[in-house]
Write an enzyme that holds these catalytic residues in place. Sequence first.
Site, short mmCIF file in Angstrom:
data_model
loop_
_atom_site.label_atom_id
_atom_site.label_comp_id
_atom_site.label_asym_id
_atom_site.label_seq_id
_atom_site.Cartn_x
_atom_site.Cartn_y
_atom_site.Cartn_z
N GLY A 108 0.83 -1.21 0.00
CA GLY A 108 0.00 0.00 0.00
C GLY A 108 0.86 1.25 0.00
CE1 TYR A 142 -4.36 6.79 1.52
CE2 TYR A 142 -6.29 5.82 2.56
CZ TYR A 142 -5.42 5.91 1.49
OH TYR A 142 -5.60 5.11 0.40
#
Length: 172
Positions: A108, A142
């Site tokens: 990711g 995030y």
Amino acid sequence: MEIAIRKITVNDLNELQSIGKLTFSETFSSGNSKENMKAYLENGFSTEKLTTELSDPNAELYFAELEGETIGYLKVNVGQSQTEIKDHNALEIERIYVLKAFHGKKVGQILYNKAIAIAKEKNVDYVWLGVWEENPRAIRFYEKNGFKAFDKHVFKLGNDEQTDIMMQLQLN
């Protein structure tokens, strides 16, 4: 572990459908009804929809591959192809999905880094995205990368209205 990033073309449609459906199911099946998942997977990953996305000059899709096997993918949008904000000074990360077997292995992060590199190439001011409020793993990812929540919006999965947290990262 040598992970390669490769731009997806229309020739990769079947592989994109496969990895898209599988990663979406792995990520969201436990929190949603079978009916809503089935409806979303059929519509969201239909041949027509993916062909349109792959033909869009304002969208870019990339596979993460390990030894020739697709293990994740990325989709970014600019301009009018952004799902919501449509600011010419922004890039949207619409999707970063990785097979569950490869979670925690930096796949990711590699896809995310590709998205940021594209944003910098395009000289946008900020990057934004929407993340399901019930996906704490993604929210932490995030936040760790400097994103801040700025709004919320509704995402429909079948007949279920869900809340996405909208997050952004200032670049300039």
